[in-house]
Design an enzyme around this catalytic site. Sequence first.
Site, PDB file in Angstrom:
ATOM      1  N   GLY A 115      14.647 -55.964  50.926  1.00  9.79           N
ATOM      2  CA  GLY A 115      15.803 -55.910  50.049  1.00  9.79           C
ATOM      3  C   GLY A 115      16.966 -55.247  50.759  1.00  9.79           C
ATOM      4  CB  CYS A 116      20.632 -55.658  50.561  1.00  5.58           C
ATOM      5  SG  CYS A 116      20.969 -55.566  48.788  1.00  5.58           S
TER       6      CYS A 116
END
Length: 308
Positions: A115-116
Site C-alpha cells: 500500500g502507498c
Amino acid sequence: MTAKIFIDGEHGTTGLQIRTRLSERGDIELISTPLERRKETAARAEFLNAADIAILCLPDDAARESVSLIENDTTRVIDASSAHRVAEGWTYGFAEMDRGQAKAIAGAKRVANPGCWPQGPIALLRPLVAAGLLPADFPVTVNGISGYSGGGRGMIEDYETKGEDAPEFMPYGLTLNHKHLPELRAYARLSRDPLMQPAVGNFAQGMISVVPLQLGQLDRVPRGEELHAAIADHYAGLEDSVVEVAPFEAIERSAEIEPERFNGTDGMRLYVFANDARAQALLMAVYDNLGKGASGAAVQNLDLMLKG
C-alpha cells in the site's frame, strides 16, 4: 518468448497507470478482455489462465475471486489490492525492504503489492527495529498527507468536480482502524499496532509520510546520527534501488520536502531529523503515491519476476 501480461481491472486508477507504463514495451504482450465481455466472470477466468503474469487492480473481494479463478500452475500474480498483503504464501512486493527481498519477489508465484501509506513508514522503521535502536513494542505514530488519487475513482471525481472548493487538508481514518495497519505492523516488525492519522490534500498525487519519535522513554536513547546511519546502511548498495536517504542535517526547513516532488517517478527519499537534547526525532518519506506507492511498485515487481 514474449510474456503475456493481463491487467485485471485495467480501467481503474492504478490499472490505467500500469497499462500506460507497459503499452510501449516490446518485451511483453498485453492481453485484455474485449470491452463487451469485461464484466463476465468467464472472460476474466479465460484471460487470467492465459497470462504468464496477472496484475490485479481490483477491490479486495474481487482480487480474492480472481485468484480463485486461476486453475493452472503457471500464472503468476501481482495483487495491487490489500487482500493478500499479510496472507500466507504471498511475498511482499517492497523490493528494498531487505537485501534478499528483490530475489524473493523475482522467484515468487504470488506477490502482494504494498500500500502507498505503509511503504514509507516501513522503509523508515524496519531498519531501526532490525538494528535494535527501536524496540518492537515502541508506540509508533504515523501521519502525513497524500494526493486525492489515492482515494480511487470516487474521490478523484469528487475533488476534480469541486476544484478550488475541495478541502485543502482532509484528515481521515478517524476511527483509528486504517486498513493498512496489519501490513505496517507486520513488515515494520512491530509487536503492537501503530496509530495512523492520514490526510488527503487538494492535489492529485504525491505524498509525505511522517513518523515522529519520542525517544526519552527508552533505556538507551539513540542519537539522531545513529538513526540515520542505520537507515542509510540498510539501503546502501542495493541493486536497482529507487530508495535514497538524504544527508543527515540540522536544518529548520527545506523546500525540497514537499509531497509532489517525486510525481511521475518511482523514487522515494528518506529523511531523518533529530534533537538529541530533547530525545526526539522525526522520520520522513517522500514519494509518489501512484509511483513507488502503486503502479510504479507493480511494474518494478513485474520486471523482477520477468527476470526471475
